[in-house]
Design an enzyme around this catalytic site. Structure first.
Site, PDB file in Angstrom:
ATOM      1  N   HIS A  37      75.735  30.893  11.841  1.00  0.00           N
ATOM      2  CA  HIS A  37      74.435  31.539  11.589  1.00  0.00           C
ATOM      3  C   HIS A  37      74.536  33.041  11.856  1.00  0.00           C
ATOM      4  O   HIS A  37      74.004  33.855  11.104  1.00  0.00           O
ATOM      5  CB  HIS A  37      73.360  30.962  12.522  1.00  0.00           C
ATOM      6  CG  HIS A  37      73.046  29.515  12.309  1.00  0.00           C
ATOM      7  ND1 HIS A  37      73.285  28.552  13.264  1.00  0.00           N
ATOM      8  CD2 HIS A  37      72.493  28.856  11.257  1.00  0.00           C
ATOM      9  CE1 HIS A  37      72.887  27.376  12.821  1.00  0.00           C
ATOM     10  NE2 HIS A  37      72.413  27.531  11.605  1.00  0.00           N
ATOM     11  N   SER A 187      78.817  23.590  12.998  1.00  0.00           N
ATOM     12  CA  SER A 187      77.552  23.025  12.538  1.00  0.00           C
ATOM     13  C   SER A 187      76.690  22.713  13.748  1.00  0.00           C
ATOM     14  O   SER A 187      77.210  22.352  14.815  1.00  0.00           O
ATOM     15  CB  SER A 187      77.839  21.721  11.771  1.00  0.00           C
ATOM     16  OG  SER A 187      76.660  20.952  11.673  1.00  0.00           O
TER      17      SER A 187
HETATM   18  P1  AMP Z   1      71.048  25.335   9.072  1.00  0.00           P
HETATM   19  O1  AMP Z   1      70.471  25.889  10.331  1.00  0.00           O
HETATM   20  O2  AMP Z   1      72.073  24.283   9.294  1.00  0.00           O
HETATM   21  O3  AMP Z   1      69.977  24.935   8.081  1.00  0.00           O
HETATM   22  O4  AMP Z   1      71.848  26.517   8.381  1.00  0.00           O
HETATM   23  C1  AMP Z   1      71.249  27.760   8.109  1.00  0.00           C
HETATM   24  C2  AMP Z   1      72.207  28.564   7.274  1.00  0.00           C
HETATM   25  O5  AMP Z   1      73.428  28.768   7.977  1.00  0.00           O
HETATM   26  C3  AMP Z   1      72.563  27.872   5.957  1.00  0.00           C
HETATM   27  O6  AMP Z   1      72.617  28.838   4.916  1.00  0.00           O
HETATM   28  C4  AMP Z   1      73.928  27.314   6.249  1.00  0.00           C
HETATM   29  O7  AMP Z   1      74.735  27.157   5.092  1.00  0.00           O
HETATM   30  C5  AMP Z   1      74.516  28.386   7.152  1.00  0.00           C
HETATM   31  N1  AMP Z   1      75.625  27.854   7.940  1.00  0.00           N
HETATM   32  C6  AMP Z   1      75.625  26.698   8.666  1.00  0.00           C
HETATM   33  N2  AMP Z   1      76.843  26.494   9.219  1.00  0.00           N
HETATM   34  C7  AMP Z   1      77.622  27.544   8.839  1.00  0.00           C
HETATM   35  C8  AMP Z   1      78.980  27.909   9.090  1.00  0.00           C
HETATM   36  N3  AMP Z   1      79.790  27.158   9.825  1.00  0.00           N
HETATM   37  N4  AMP Z   1      79.452  29.054   8.530  1.00  0.00           N
HETATM   38  C9  AMP Z   1      78.639  29.829   7.766  1.00  0.00           C
HETATM   39  N5  AMP Z   1      77.342  29.543   7.499  1.00  0.00           N
HETATM   40  C10 AMP Z   1      76.844  28.411   8.033  1.00  0.00           C
END
Ligand code: AMP
Length: 282
Positions: A37, A187
């Site tokens: 993030h 993640s």
């Molecule tokens: P989330 O909080 O999981 O909904 O993710 C929010 C944003 O962060 C989304 O655009 C995801 O694709 C991105 N994101 C999540 N994990 C990663 C990672 N390991 N590397 C880069 N971006 C990420």
């Protein structure tokens, strides 16, 4: 960093910002923030004059109630991390700000086949929920740039489609997947794995790398089968492991050696579902 809980306050704050700044970067998240993030925030800070992040765990994109209930929440840490990394505005809405008329959507987004393959197939309704929340957030924030992670490749495609469908003049910027040292894609759901499971989960990326190393023009059947069997042998429960065209996600069984490909995977470790992908150029 300014923290705002109400949509109306975000709108009026950004109205003032727009008098002097031309670029507003937006990073939507569901919290439990990690380095992935933060890499999006950093990219936005490079590209845009102002960066706004949001944290909202969107109930409409969870097709599994238990997954929603168990989604990690680390709000204090998140606020501290965003502040430390130079986020300008944090939007922290509650559900009534996002869904003032309730969570049942009257609008259907025409996502075509994207909704019926891979994540769409295994998580029915998921992408409608994603579009519902992102559309609402974009209505409130109205950014010039939208930052997303390559880790969620299909979601990036869906959101690009949403921008077209809604005629939104917003530039999507896809940032590379950040990984743990062992290769595991970072993640929020990794917080639900114990140390041993995190080590084992590195096999997911190893499997993708092995596809990338071994791939040759011709039939891909054997390669897909081998990857699936490798994961099953190591106690993962795969929803899918697929090789597809990178720009449209259509599965490829015979590769001409020219088309850009992506290998995508979704597996369960116990009840934790993880996804990952790798781009295959040649
Ligand atoms: P989330 O909080 O999981 O909904 O993710 C929010 C944003 O962060 C989304 O655009 C995801 O694709 C991105 N994101 C999540 N994990 C990663 C990672 N390991 N590397 C880069 N971006 C990420």
């Amino acid at each position: 960093m300014i923290i705002l809980k109400f949509a109306a306050d975000v709108i009026s704050q950004l109205k003032k910002v727009r008098l002097t700044k031309f670029s507003i970067g937006f990073v939507p998240t569901m919290g439990a923030l990690h380095k992935g993030h933060i890499s999006l925030l950093e990219k936005s800070k490079q590209v845009c004059e102002i960066t706004i992040c949001s944290i909202f765990i969107n109930p409409t994109q969870f097709n599994n109630a238990d997954d929603f209930k168990k989604y990690p929440v680390t709000l204090e840490h998140d606020i501290y991390t965003l502040e430390k990394n130079g986020c300008d505005i944090l939007f922290l809405p509650d559900i009534t700000e996002i869904y003032p008329d309730g969570i049942i959507s009257k609008k259907h987004f025409d996502l075509g086949y994207l909704e019926t393959i891979l994540e769409g197939k295994y998580r029915p309704g998921h992408f409608q929920g994603v579009c519902q929340v992102v559309n609402r957030l974009l209505e409130i924030v109205d950014p010039t740039h939208l930052f997303m992670g390559q880790k969620d490749h299909q979601q990036c495609m869906v959101i690009k489609r949403l921008l077209e469908l809604e005629n939104l003049n917003i530039e999507p910027i896809i940032c590379p997947t950040l990984r743990e040292e062992n290769g595991l894609a970072i993640s929020s759901r990794n917080l639900r794995l114990n140390e041993q499971q995190r080590e084992e989960a590195a096999e997911i990326y190893k499997t993708l790398l092995s596809i990338k190393q071994k791939i040759k023009p011709g039939s891909l059947h054997h390669l897909k089968k081998e990857a699936e069997e490798y994961l099953i042998k190591r106690n993962f429960k795969p929803d899918y492991i697929e090789i597809a065209e990178a720009n449209n996600l259509k599965p490829v069984n015979e590769w001409d050696g020219i088309a850009d490909l992506i290998a995508v995977v979704a597996v369960f470790i116990n009840d934790v579902r993880l996804i990952d992908n790798i781009l295959i150029k040649d």
